[in-house]
Enzyme design. Structure first.
Site, PDB file in Angstrom:
ATOM      1  N   SER A  49       0.812  -1.212   0.000  1.00  0.00           N
ATOM      2  CA  SER A  49       0.000   0.000   0.000  1.00  0.00           C
ATOM      3  C   SER A  49       0.848   1.265   0.000  1.00  0.00           C
ATOM      4  O   SER A  49       0.351   2.344   0.298  1.00  0.00           O
ATOM      5  CB  SER A  49      -0.915   0.002   1.239  1.00  0.00           C
ATOM      6  OG  SER A  49      -0.145   0.014   2.441  1.00  0.00           O
TER       7      SER A  49
ATOM      8  N   ASP B 281      -3.717   5.317   9.199  1.00  0.00           N
ATOM      9  CA  ASP B 281      -3.355   4.034   8.604  1.00  0.00           C
ATOM     10  C   ASP B 281      -3.729   3.999   7.132  1.00  0.00           C
ATOM     11  O   ASP B 281      -4.903   4.109   6.776  1.00  0.00           O
ATOM     12  CB  ASP B 281      -4.051   2.898   9.360  1.00  0.00           C
ATOM     13  CG  ASP B 281      -3.396   1.556   9.122  1.00  0.00           C
ATOM     14  OD1 ASP B 281      -2.421   1.499   8.354  1.00  0.00           O
ATOM     15  OD2 ASP B 281      -3.856   0.556   9.705  1.00  0.00           O
ATOM     16  N   HIS B 282      -2.746   3.832   6.274  1.00  0.00           N
ATOM     17  CA  HIS B 282      -2.966   3.769   4.829  1.00  0.00           C
ATOM     18  C   HIS B 282      -3.087   2.332   4.336  1.00  0.00           C
ATOM     19  O   HIS B 282      -3.252   2.078   3.149  1.00  0.00           O
ATOM     20  CB  HIS B 282      -1.800   4.480   4.125  1.00  0.00           C
ATOM     21  CG  HIS B 282      -2.003   4.700   2.667  1.00  0.00           C
ATOM     22  ND1 HIS B 282      -1.323   3.986   1.692  1.00  0.00           N
ATOM     23  CD2 HIS B 282      -2.810   5.561   1.991  1.00  0.00           C
ATOM     24  CE1 HIS B 282      -1.692   4.397   0.494  1.00  0.00           C
ATOM     25  NE2 HIS B 282      -2.590   5.338   0.639  1.00  0.00           N
ATOM     26  N   SER B 283      -2.996   1.368   5.237  1.00  0.00           N
ATOM     27  CA  SER B 283      -3.083  -0.039   4.845  1.00  0.00           C
ATOM     28  C   SER B 283      -4.500  -0.388   4.403  1.00  0.00           C
ATOM     29  O   SER B 283      -5.453   0.341   4.688  1.00  0.00           O
ATOM     30  CB  SER B 283      -2.647  -0.943   5.996  1.00  0.00           C
ATOM     31  OG  SER B 283      -3.526  -0.828   7.085  1.00  0.00           O
TER      32      SER B 283
END
Length: 362
Positions: free
Chosen positions: A139, A300-302
């Protein structure tokens, strides 16, 4: 000399005899060992307090040690699992070998290249020879670097949490992965597919050459893959012509499970938890990591989801957000019922939102 003593001597001279798959191109863990799979979860810059970390710390698990372990390395180090895995590709590129193929794609490529709105919202890379290789799905924007630039980690990837999954596959599986990536329609910014690979990687070699790929015969495509060591994973791939949300409308209903979703809502474009269909999806609010720290989903970019109920045991990791505009983007997820992966991800969920957004569950 007896047969047994000859065998002992051969072990002494040659060292441990590795299985054939372990001598090929593979995911590489932090000990420098080939592994069937690994998962890396990079922490956001802010974890548990207002004092920022480096944004480079991460935890890690693999097929040999399937529980979260805090890494002694930073993600920008070549000794990290990600660095060691990529070094295989970079070293091959350095010596101009043509017995391997690779493809690197990212909708937000490095070196100040333009963001791609017309290609899939997908990030990853694959590297293989005609026996075996690996596929990494992640990601991280602006990653990885071009092979000629060597290994590094972008400053833009430090602020938010990020996920990486690496899977080792035998060569025959890449023909199916090629079809899945046709659905992804990835933004390929660096690649090499020699002639020997072009039958199995027909679609990727066309995209690699800058040619228009053939029309995609599916709106969405689900396949089953086997890792080099027999781990079963399912790959959900959707095209831009499929305007359904991949989490709620497809994965949850197909796998018959309620999902807890971790996805980037930083810009406020995320969808609410949804109980309108048979199987529901719930947004995660707070992530707890195993060292008495936690962080908000906001940082959180996940992109991952995990079954609400332990008996369902599904974990999916991919590259699409749970957001209205992402329903019109292509991309996908790999899903597994591996009990260790499930246990590891389910333990991270500290709080999540009910379908009534005023209710938060622990």
């Amino acid at each position: 000399m007896t047969v047994s003593s000859l065998w002992s001597l051969s072990l002494l001279l040659l060292g441990p005899i590795l299985p054939l798959w372990a001598t090929g191109i593979s995911c590489i863990n932090e000990d420098g060992k080939p592994v069937d799979w690994y998962i890396l979860y990079k922490f956001p810059k802010y974890v548990g307090s207002d004092v920022p970390g480096s944004g480079l710390e991460y935890m890690f698990m693999d097929a040999l040690a399937p529980t979260w372990k805090r890494s002694e390395y930073f993600i920008n180090m070549t000794k990290s699992a990600l660095g060691q895995t990529l070094q295989q590709l970079y070293q091959t590129y350095k010596y101009k070998k043509n017995n391997t193929a690779y493809v690197i794609y990212n909708d937000g490529p490095p070196n100040n290249m333009n963001y791609s709105w017309t290609r899939g919202h997908s990030k990853g890379f694959l590297f293989l020879d005609q026996y075996q290789g690996f596929w990494v799905i992640h990601s991280i924007p602006e990653f990885p670097p071009f092979p000629e630039d060597g290994y590094s980690y972008p400053h833009t990837g430090k602020y938010n949490g990020q996920t990486v999954i690496c899977l080792t596959f035998r060569y025959d599986q890449f023909a199916e992965i090629d079809k899945q990536l046709l659905c992804y329609n990835p933004n390929i910014y660096n690649c090499s597919i020699p002639k020997a690979f072009q039958l199995e990687l027909f679609n990727l070699q066309m995209m690699c050459a800058g040619s228009e790929p053939p029309p995609v015969p599916w709106k969405q495509r689900l396949i089953q893959l086997q890792s080099a060591q027999g781990e079963t994973v399912f790959n959900f791939a959707k095209t831009h012509s499929s305007h359904e949300d991949i989490y709620l409308d497809w994965m949850a209903q197909k796998l018959k499970t309620d999902f807890l979703i971790e996805s980037w809502h930083h810009k406020g474009h995320g969808l609410f938890s949804n109980c309108s269909l048979t199987y529901h999806v719930y947004n995660i609010k707070q992530i707890k990591i195993p060292w008495n720290s936690s962080f908000s989903s906001y940082y959180d970019h996940s992109k991952w989801c995990v079954s609400l109920k332990p008996e369902d045991r599904w974990t999916c990791i991919g590259d699409l957000n749970y957001a209205a505009q992402q329903a019109k983007r292509s991309g996908g997820f790999v899903c597994t019922q591996n009990q260790f992966i499930y246990k590891a991800f389910r333990s991270l969920v500290l709080q999540y939102y009910d379908c009534d957004p005023s209710c938060v569950y622990t």
